[in-house]
Scaffold this motif. Sequence first.
Motif, PDB file in Angstrom:
ATOM      1  N   LEU A  25     -13.188   6.931  -5.746  1.00 11.12           N
ATOM      2  CA  LEU A  25     -14.570   6.791  -5.786  1.00 11.12           C
ATOM      3  C   LEU A  25     -15.456   7.231  -4.273  1.00 11.12           C
ATOM      4  O   LEU A  25     -16.261   7.929  -4.410  1.00 11.12           O
ATOM      5  CB  LEU A  25     -15.197   5.509  -6.226  1.00 11.12           C
ATOM      6  N   ARG A  26     -14.842   6.608  -3.462  1.00  8.07           N
ATOM      7  CA  ARG A  26     -15.395   7.016  -2.106  1.00  8.07           C
ATOM      8  C   ARG A  26     -15.564   8.530  -1.733  1.00  8.07           C
ATOM      9  O   ARG A  26     -16.515   8.950  -1.473  1.00  8.07           O
ATOM     10  CB  ARG A  26     -14.905   6.073  -0.968  1.00  8.07           C
ATOM     11  N   GLN A  50      -8.368 -10.983  -8.646  1.00 14.34           N
ATOM     12  CA  GLN A  50      -7.200 -10.027  -9.073  1.00 14.34           C
ATOM     13  C   GLN A  50      -5.891 -10.892  -9.928  1.00 14.34           C
ATOM     14  O   GLN A  50      -5.645 -10.057 -10.803  1.00 14.34           O
ATOM     15  CB  GLN A  50      -6.588  -9.425  -7.762  1.00 14.34           C
ATOM     16  N   MET A 106     -17.640  10.565  -3.820  1.00 21.09           N
ATOM     17  CA  MET A 106     -19.104  10.299  -3.462  1.00 21.09           C
ATOM     18  C   MET A 106     -19.295  11.213  -2.278  1.00 21.09           C
ATOM     19  O   MET A 106     -20.355  11.862  -2.195  1.00 21.09           O
ATOM     20  CB  MET A 106     -19.455   8.906  -3.324  1.00 21.09           C
ATOM     21  N   LEU A 107     -18.507  11.117  -1.269  1.00 16.20           N
ATOM     22  CA  LEU A 107     -18.721  11.851  -0.048  1.00 16.20           C
ATOM     23  C   LEU A 107     -18.804  13.192  -0.076  1.00 16.20           C
ATOM     24  O   LEU A 107     -19.541  13.933   0.295  1.00 16.20           O
ATOM     25  CB  LEU A 107     -17.604  11.419   0.869  1.00 16.20           C
ATOM     26  N   MET A 134     -27.353   7.162  -1.682  1.00 20.96           N
ATOM     27  CA  MET A 134     -26.458   6.687  -2.803  1.00 20.96           C
ATOM     28  C   MET A 134     -25.402   5.842  -2.513  1.00 20.96           C
ATOM     29  O   MET A 134     -25.303   4.920  -3.453  1.00 20.96           O
ATOM     30  CB  MET A 134     -26.020   7.669  -3.710  1.00 20.96           C
ATOM     31  N   SER A 140     -24.623  10.276  -9.928  1.00 26.13           N
ATOM     32  CA  SER A 140     -23.266  10.791  -8.916  1.00 26.13           C
ATOM     33  C   SER A 140     -22.236   9.649  -9.063  1.00 26.13           C
ATOM     34  O   SER A 140     -21.273  10.011  -9.217  1.00 26.13           O
ATOM     35  CB  SER A 140     -23.736  11.118  -7.850  1.00 26.13           C
ATOM     36  N   MET A 141     -22.766   8.505  -8.925  1.00 31.91           N
ATOM     37  CA  MET A 141     -21.858   7.275  -9.169  1.00 31.91           C
ATOM     38  C   MET A 141     -21.071   7.328 -10.729  1.00 31.91           C
ATOM     39  O   MET A 141     -19.887   7.093 -10.602  1.00 31.91           O
ATOM     40  CB  MET A 141     -22.567   6.117  -8.996  1.00 31.91           C
ATOM     41  N   LEU A 196     -11.109   2.576  -5.502  1.00 31.48           N
ATOM     42  CA  LEU A 196     -12.030   2.850  -4.485  1.00 31.48           C
ATOM     43  C   LEU A 196     -11.960   3.779  -3.610  1.00 31.48           C
ATOM     44  O   LEU A 196     -12.995   4.611  -3.305  1.00 31.48           O
ATOM     45  CB  LEU A 196     -12.095   1.268  -3.658  1.00 31.48           C
ATOM     46  N   SER A 199      -4.062  -4.848  -6.999  1.00 34.99           N
ATOM     47  CA  SER A 199      -4.290  -4.658  -5.933  1.00 34.99           C
ATOM     48  C   SER A 199      -4.241  -3.154  -5.318  1.00 34.99           C
ATOM     49  O   SER A 199      -5.101  -2.557  -4.961  1.00 34.99           O
ATOM     50  CB  SER A 199      -3.693  -5.460  -4.951  1.00 34.99           C
ATOM     51  N   LYS A 240       1.022  -1.162  -0.044  1.00 35.07           N
ATOM     52  CA  LYS A 240       0.072   0.035  -0.135  1.00 35.07           C
ATOM     53  C   LYS A 240       0.922   1.215  -0.040  1.00 35.07           C
ATOM     54  O   LYS A 240       0.314   2.355  -0.630  1.00 35.07           O
ATOM     55  CB  LYS A 240      -0.770   0.076   1.424  1.00 35.07           C
ATOM     56  N   TYR A 258     -23.588   2.003  -3.630  1.00 37.38           N
ATOM     57  CA  TYR A 258     -21.846   2.142  -3.688  1.00 37.38           C
ATOM     58  C   TYR A 258     -21.414   0.986  -2.884  1.00 37.38           C
ATOM     59  O   TYR A 258     -20.811  -0.051  -3.479  1.00 37.38           O
ATOM     60  CB  TYR A 258     -21.384   3.180  -3.554  1.00 37.38           C
ATOM     61  N   ARG A 281     -13.402  -6.672 -12.088  1.00 38.21           N
ATOM     62  CA  ARG A 281     -13.436  -7.147 -10.527  1.00 38.21           C
ATOM     63  C   ARG A 281     -15.087  -7.169 -10.229  1.00 38.21           C
ATOM     64  O   ARG A 281     -15.359  -8.186  -9.548  1.00 38.21           O
ATOM     65  CB  ARG A 281     -12.654  -6.170  -9.886  1.00 38.21           C
ATOM     66  N   PHE A 282     -15.628  -6.115 -10.490  1.00 37.19           N
ATOM     67  CA  PHE A 282     -17.153  -5.766  -9.865  1.00 37.19           C
ATOM     68  C   PHE A 282     -18.196  -6.516 -10.643  1.00 37.19           C
ATOM     69  O   PHE A 282     -19.149  -6.814 -10.168  1.00 37.19           O
ATOM     70  CB  PHE A 282     -17.047  -4.663  -9.246  1.00 37.19           C
ATOM     71  N   ILE A 283     -18.019  -6.134 -11.868  1.00 39.26           N
ATOM     72  CA  ILE A 283     -18.984  -6.817 -12.720  1.00 39.26           C
ATOM     73  C   ILE A 283     -18.776  -8.135 -13.485  1.00 39.26           C
ATOM     74  O   ILE A 283     -19.666  -8.936 -13.478  1.00 39.26           O
ATOM     75  CB  ILE A 283     -19.323  -5.622 -13.818  1.00 39.26           C
ATOM     76  N   LEU A 315      -6.580  -0.949  -7.599  1.00 47.61           N
ATOM     77  CA  LEU A 315      -8.035  -1.330  -7.152  1.00 47.61           C
ATOM     78  C   LEU A 315      -8.398  -0.519  -5.947  1.00 47.61           C
ATOM     79  O   LEU A 315      -9.280   0.103  -5.878  1.00 47.61           O
ATOM     80  CB  LEU A 315      -8.161  -2.745  -7.022  1.00 47.61           C
ATOM     81  N   ARG A 316      -7.246  -0.530  -5.188  1.00 50.78           N
ATOM     82  CA  ARG A 316      -7.629   0.190  -3.905  1.00 50.78           C
ATOM     83  C   ARG A 316      -7.771   1.537  -4.019  1.00 50.78           C
ATOM     84  O   ARG A 316      -8.247   2.334  -3.365  1.00 50.78           O
ATOM     85  CB  ARG A 316      -6.206  -0.353  -2.700  1.00 50.78           C
TER      86      ARG A 316
END
Lengths: 262, 126
Positions: A247-248, A222, A251-252, B91, A196-197, A244, A237, A156, B95, A215-217, A240-241
């Motif tokens: 994105l998080r 991995q 969105m916040l 939302m 928004s996504m 995410l 890895s 990381k 997610y 990965r998600f669809i 991907l991290r």
Amino acid sequence: MPKKNQNAIKKERTNNLFRKYQKSHSLEIRDRLVEEYMYLVEFLAKRFKSRGEPLEDLIQVGTIGLIKAVDRFDLGRQVEFTTYATPTIVGTLKRHFRDQKWAIRVPRRLQELNQQINEILGNLTQKLRRSPTISEIAKQLKVSDEEVIEAMETSKAYSLISLDSERSSENDEEFSLMDFIGEEDKHLISFYERSSMVNAISILGPTEKKLLFFRFIKGLTQTEIAQKLNISQMHVSRLLRRTLDILRQRMLAEEAADREVE
Amino acid sequence: MDKTTSDSISLSVPLNENYASVLRLAVASVAARMNFTWDKIEDLKMAIAEAFLLSFRSDDNSEFNLDFNLFSDRLEILVKKSNVEAVQDSMEKKYSVFILTGLMDKVDIKPKGNNKYDIKLVKNLW
């Protein structure tokens, strides 16, 4: 001989060298000048010693700064060479740390282990025809399970290669949102209901979009994604991290903005 | 270890971003003991961090409580009474559920009243 005199003589000698070098651009003279001022590099490199890089590496990096300074030094400016060279050398050293792949200083032992794991992951995966367990990796490298786990988390600290860096824009065929939306997946549709996504995803580069998609669809592991994109598992890895995280956060931020409007 | 009985480990972590790595290391070490593969451990680490990071946006300064329940064929992570706004109707519900279901074999969210939720994350060993 009094010290002052000695210094003056030395200074005169190097000034002569500089004059010669600026006329002839002789590499031999440049080498002599570099040697003359190596002590400056050593002195400055030591100041960065505590950051976890071996001193020899730092000296090497600093020397590059010194060479640049020798090349650019202008005798006409009436400043001491050391005054001129110091910021250049320090700048090179700082840039070295900034561009280093490791964003957080990680003990060398872990860095090395991390690299070793990175190398054998692919081999083991092929041999076993599945992703290896921690103890299989540990046995292979003759280290403890704990060390492998530690090194795993360490990846990381690898620096955040910008998502929009070359890797993303590499002549990858355009991988648009349509590739996602085109999938007739119930889950997906509910997922995309929220504009928004979609917005958040639209800021990602093509590689990151692919990662999310696979990965998600598609539900690939991995390891499978690494093979598909021809990058290492650890890189998958990390990316991907990071994806995410982006994105998080995005969105916040949007949610907070929405709340303010309300 | 029997399929029906399990060892349990309980953790309580302050809701502070800095502890995400503690959870990641904890789940990795539990999963490694159970002989999970590298890939699945990566998934587990990512899922636990995601569940954690989505939890502490509320004003509530409580702790993040979770259980690891170890079965012979799976690991269950139970996040207890999370006040995850993310699992409320926002939302982010979409997610986080999307991310978590992508990473885990099963995600189960149960309302516990008072805007609290239990989140069960299941990862099969094979």
